[in-house]
Design a protein around this motif. Structure first.
Motif, PDB file in Angstrom:
ATOM      1  N   ARG A  84       0.872  -5.980  -7.990  1.00 33.54           N
ATOM      2  CA  ARG A  84       1.500  -4.669  -8.083  1.00 33.54           C
ATOM      3  C   ARG A  84       1.868  -4.394  -9.538  1.00 33.54           C
ATOM      4  O   ARG A  84       2.302  -5.296 -10.257  1.00 33.54           O
ATOM      5  CB  ARG A  84       2.735  -4.621  -7.183  1.00 33.54           C
ATOM      6  CG  ARG A  84       2.962  -3.266  -6.552  1.00 33.54           C
ATOM      7  CD  ARG A  84       4.037  -3.326  -5.509  1.00 33.54           C
ATOM      8  NE  ARG A  84       5.362  -3.463  -6.090  1.00 33.54           N
ATOM      9  CZ  ARG A  84       6.479  -3.533  -5.381  1.00 33.54           C
ATOM     10  NH1 ARG A  84       6.410  -3.515  -4.065  1.00 33.54           N
ATOM     11  NH2 ARG A  84       7.646  -3.652  -5.966  1.00 33.54           N
ATOM     12  N   ASP A 118       3.676  -8.470  -0.635  1.00 32.90           N
ATOM     13  CA  ASP A 118       4.325  -7.310  -1.240  1.00 32.90           C
ATOM     14  C   ASP A 118       3.873  -7.108  -2.683  1.00 32.90           C
ATOM     15  O   ASP A 118       3.687  -5.989  -3.135  1.00 32.90           O
ATOM     16  CB  ASP A 118       5.843  -7.488  -1.215  1.00 32.90           C
ATOM     17  CG  ASP A 118       6.506  -6.604  -0.176  1.00 32.90           C
ATOM     18  OD1 ASP A 118       5.933  -5.547   0.148  1.00 32.90           O
ATOM     19  OD2 ASP A 118       7.571  -6.974   0.319  1.00 32.90           O
ATOM     20  N   SER A 193       7.431   7.155  -5.098  1.00 38.67           N
ATOM     21  CA  SER A 193       6.073   6.791  -4.684  1.00 38.67           C
ATOM     22  C   SER A 193       5.441   5.860  -5.703  1.00 38.67           C
ATOM     23  O   SER A 193       5.810   5.849  -6.883  1.00 38.67           O
ATOM     24  CB  SER A 193       5.195   8.036  -4.519  1.00 38.67           C
ATOM     25  OG  SER A 193       4.842   8.568  -5.784  1.00 38.67           O
ATOM     26  N   ARG A 228       3.360   3.040   4.042  1.00 34.25           N
ATOM     27  CA  ARG A 228       2.352   2.449   3.169  1.00 34.25           C
ATOM     28  C   ARG A 228       0.981   2.609   3.812  1.00 34.25           C
ATOM     29  O   ARG A 228       0.837   2.493   5.031  1.00 34.25           O
ATOM     30  CB  ARG A 228       2.586   0.957   2.956  1.00 34.25           C
ATOM     31  CG  ARG A 228       3.957   0.539   2.524  1.00 34.25           C
ATOM     32  CD  ARG A 228       3.966  -0.953   2.195  1.00 34.25           C
ATOM     33  NE  ARG A 228       5.312  -1.517   2.309  1.00 34.25           N
ATOM     34  CZ  ARG A 228       5.623  -2.750   1.976  1.00 34.25           C
ATOM     35  NH1 ARG A 228       4.686  -3.568   1.526  1.00 34.25           N
ATOM     36  NH2 ARG A 228       6.864  -3.205   2.107  1.00 34.25           N
ATOM     37  N   ILE A 230      -2.625   0.751   2.956  1.00 35.04           N
ATOM     38  CA  ILE A 230      -3.136  -0.333   2.110  1.00 35.04           C
ATOM     39  C   ILE A 230      -4.606  -0.576   2.433  1.00 35.04           C
ATOM     40  O   ILE A 230      -4.957  -0.875   3.572  1.00 35.04           O
ATOM     41  CB  ILE A 230      -2.307  -1.612   2.309  1.00 35.04           C
ATOM     42  CG1 ILE A 230      -0.839  -1.328   1.971  1.00 35.04           C
ATOM     43  CG2 ILE A 230      -2.847  -2.748   1.460  1.00 35.04           C
ATOM     44  CD1 ILE A 230       0.083  -2.493   2.161  1.00 35.04           C
ATOM     45  N   ASN A 235      -4.024   1.313  -2.831  1.00 31.18           N
ATOM     46  CA  ASN A 235      -2.885   1.350  -1.921  1.00 31.18           C
ATOM     47  C   ASN A 235      -1.878   2.372  -2.402  1.00 31.18           C
ATOM     48  O   ASN A 235      -1.867   2.740  -3.585  1.00 31.18           O
ATOM     49  CB  ASN A 235      -2.237  -0.032  -1.800  1.00 31.18           C
ATOM     50  CG  ASN A 235      -1.656  -0.511  -3.110  1.00 31.18           C
ATOM     51  OD1 ASN A 235      -0.525  -0.172  -3.474  1.00 31.18           O
ATOM     52  ND2 ASN A 235      -2.421  -1.316  -3.848  1.00 31.18           N
ATOM     53  N   ARG A 237       2.385   3.818  -1.516  1.00 33.22           N
ATOM     54  CA  ARG A 237       3.629   3.637  -0.783  1.00 33.22           C
ATOM     55  C   ARG A 237       4.617   4.723  -1.193  1.00 33.22           C
ATOM     56  O   ARG A 237       4.628   5.149  -2.359  1.00 33.22           O
ATOM     57  CB  ARG A 237       4.234   2.261  -1.065  1.00 33.22           C
ATOM     58  CG  ARG A 237       5.542   1.996  -0.314  1.00 33.22           C
ATOM     59  CD  ARG A 237       6.056   0.591  -0.570  1.00 33.22           C
ATOM     60  NE  ARG A 237       7.332   0.379   0.096  1.00 33.22           N
ATOM     61  CZ  ARG A 237       8.017  -0.752   0.041  1.00 33.22           C
ATOM     62  NH1 ARG A 237       7.558  -1.780  -0.637  1.00 33.22           N
ATOM     63  NH2 ARG A 237       9.180  -0.873   0.671  1.00 33.22           N
TER      64      ARG A 237
END
Length: 676
Positions: A84, A118, A193, A228, A230, A235, A237
């Motif tokens: 991420r 995550d 977001s 979310r 994915i 992806n 969220r």
């Protein structure tokens, strides 16, 4: 004794495997893809182990993306690790190390697998996966909290925010395609977001991947405060509440501090997706807990094995068919229960009638109000097949589908029990000269979008792939808040049809809503439903039935009338008089989308995924529609909505009646089974 020893050795290996798995933190979700297998000690296995052990060891990489391969074809292995965009390199590498340890354990001997934490994603494959946009397999997660008020405004704010972040992420370079930010939401809330693509994608592929993920939001997370979507290549969220490091709003920063704890998000129960843990387990504590548990389990298994050996009678295992029957029993209700609920199917409880049979209103002992369809006695299926088909359809759940609660099967009686939808069908409103005033543009646009989302679920996101084949105004029901719910989906699975794949010799549906290739040649596909949806959109906007109506001295069908006015640049003639106060831009855009859906060429029609995106994204440029398919005139009464003027007089548009009979068959729909 030798057999017992071999069993113990086998159990020991299982226990060791369990210990290894438990020692790793759980994935949010993972897929073991059935794309081929390898054997232990094979070249592929060696290459995979070598690649995974070295994947995140390159300390010069601090932007969170690792892609490398190892070996030679046909045993070459490709792997991608993506962290991420708001995590520091050490957090990233720790996450990927956990993933490289756990994924091969969960997917032993499978050449392709993917897993998500995550903070990171890991995937590996025997095929080249670099620079290729892939949108499946995918999964969703959503918050348990609903949007409390101003749902439409919340949805609009979310679309605008995600659109801006999508554009920002797609414009990122080859090191990172990531963007995060916030916007104001209703009730003084802040909406956050985060979107991300694998940076090996082109700008266009990243944008397309995120745009497709955005179309999934109504399916998974409609009305929720967080969610979310994915996918392997991208992806997104969103949450009402900060869930990432705030400095990540600046997407150009390659290295950021660790994010705060992530709020828990509840997964969709229908997909059995585990909830996010929020923190990783301590390995030493896990081992301390696991060892005595495994010892206890081994003792229980050994005792059970000894019991099996010493007992004399051997029980015969149940057959698969018995298990299948038990799996659907929870959906079955007794005929006596339904008979009491409907007051012995009294005419006072009759809601409607069609080719499938009669619908009755009922009330169960617990007070739940239901709608009961008493099917016509023309089904060619056996009892077991009927039960299994019902159990499949009953598992389909979406806020824009009428929920099938169960069934009854006794003697020749076959009943389907649905949730009761209080406001009846859409045609009772848009074609009624009085009730139509209750549907202003905001409500009609909400209905159009809801139908589109329900169809998208049936076509692409449900565990079955369903082609409705009889989408029309009377099969759209409205709940207490005027939300649309598609009914009669998947009904043809309950009947014997003469068909193979995409062709059928039995045409079912309603003329006027049928696509030309289906009505004339029996060829159906998801694009057949798209055509019906386009007709329905034009009906909702015009308040007119698709069959013949009078326009001055001429009698023509709705599609030809809409096309003629479109070509002449006067589509306002098509709009219901009561919608003059509505958003002209939205109305014109919906007419445009409706005409795209009813194009004669099947290839030219958009998919429902594209249609939903066109409805939700105003920044998307719409193509120019081609001429729609026209049908022969089939006269029927057309009631045009009455409008109260400011001087309290009622003005009525032209109405016409014809003695010819409408060519309509109110029959069932078709369902196709497709792997997900």
């Amino acid at each position: 004794m030798a057999k017992v020893c071999s069993r113990l050795l086998f159990l020991s290996s299982i226990c060791m495997f369990i210990a290894q798995v438990i020692a790793q933190p759980d994935f949010l979700y993972h897929f073991c893809l059935d794309k081929g297998n390898y054997t232990n000690n094979s070249t592929y296995n060696t290459n995979l182990n070598q690649l995974l052990s070295s994947l995140s060891s390159n300390t010069k990489i601090d932007y969170g993306f690792y892609n490398s391969s190892y070996g030679q074809n046909p045993d070459k292995v490709y792997a991608i690790g993506l962290c991420r965009g708001d995590v520091k390199p050490d957090v990233c590498r720790s996450c990927l190390n956990n993933a490289t340890n756990l994924l091969p354990l969960l997917c032993p001997n499978q050449k392709e697998a993917i897993g998500w934490y995550d903070y990171c994603m890991l995937r590996y494959s025997f095929r080249d996966i670099f620079g290729i946009m892939e949108d499946s397999p995918a999964f969703y997660m959503w918050s348990t909290k609903n949007v409390s008020a101003n749902y439409d405004q919340f949805s609009q704010n979310l679309r605008t925010l995600l659109d801006s972040k999508r554009i920002q992420a797609a414009a990122g370079g080859s090191l990172r395609k990531f963007a995060a930010g916030n916007a104001t939401a209703p009730n003084n809330q802040t909406l956050y977001s985060l979107v991300q693509c694998t940076p090996d994608l082109s700008d266009q592929d990243c944008s397309d991947c995120l745009a497709g993920a955005m179309t999934d939001i109504p399916t998974c997370c409609d009305g929720k405060q967080g969610g979310r979507v994915i996918r392997p290549s991208c992806n997104l969220r969103f949450e009402v509440g900060l869930f990432y490091d705030a400095t990540a709003d600046n997407a150009s920063s390659p290295s950021l501090s660790p994010p705060p704890p992530v709020p828990s998000v509840s997964p969709p129960a229908s997909n059995n997706i585990p909830a996010a843990k929020g923190k990783e387990s301590n390995k030493s504590q896990a081992v301390i807990i696991v060892v005595p548990i495994i010892s206890f389990v081994v003792l229980i298994i050994i005792s059970f094995c000894i019991y099996l050996r010493v007992r004399k009678p051997r029980e015969k295992p149940q057959s698969k068919s018995v298990d299948e029957i038990r799996s659907v029993e929870s959906f079955q209700l007794g005929f006596g229960t339904i008979k009491v609920a409907t007051d012995d199917f009294s005419d006072a409880n009759k809601l409607g009638q069609g080719g499938f049979g009669v619908v009755y209103k009922g009330k169960l002992f617990d007070g739940q109000v239901i709608a009961v369809k008493r099917l016509s006695k023309n089904s060619g299926q056996g009892d077991l097949e009927f039960k299994n088909e019902v159990s499949l359809v009953a598992k389909l759940q979406h806020r824009h589908l009428v929920r099938l609660l169960g069934f009854c099967l006794e003697g020749i009686e076959r009943l389907l029990i649905y949730e009761f939808v209080p406001n009846g069908s859409l045609d009772n409103f848009i074609f009624d000269p009085i009730k139509c005033v209750l549907l202003g543009w905001a409500r009609r646009f909400k209905i159009i979008r809801g139908i589109a989302r329900g169809l998208l679920y049936l076509h692409e996101d449900s565990r079955l792939r369903i082609i409705h084949r009889d989408l029309k105004a009377s099969n759209i029901l409205l709940d207490s808040e005027m939300n649309p719910k598609i009914s009669d989906f998947g009904m043809a699975r309950l009947f014997e049809l003469d068909q193979s794949e995409g062709n059928t010799s039995r045409i079912v549906g309603t003329y006027g809503y049928m696509s030309p290739e289906y009505a004339m040649h029996g060829q159906f596909s998801v694009k057949s439903d798209v055509f019906s949806f386009g007709v329905l959109v034009l009906e909702i906007i015009s308040g007119r039935k698709n069959s013949s109506f009078r326009s001055g001295e001429n009698i023509e069908d709705l599609l030809s009338y809409a096309w003629k006015n479109w070509k002449q640049g006067i589509v306002s003639n098509l709009v219901d008089l009561t919608l003059k106060a509505g958003s002209t831009t939205e109305i014109m855009r919906c007419i445009h989308i409706g005409l795209l859906c009813v194009q004669e060429n099947v290839v030219d029609r958009p998919t429902m995924a594209s249609t939903v995106l066109m409805l939700d994204s105003y920044s998307m440029t719409l193509p120019i529609p081609s001429k729609p398919a026209f049908f022969m005139n089939s006269g029927t009464e057309s009631n045009i909505c009455l409008q109260w003027e400011h001087d309290s007089r009622v003005t009525e548009s032209n109405q016409s009646k014809s003695s010819s009979v409408q060519a309509s068959i109110n029959d069932v729909s078709i369902t196709e089974l497709s792997p997900r």
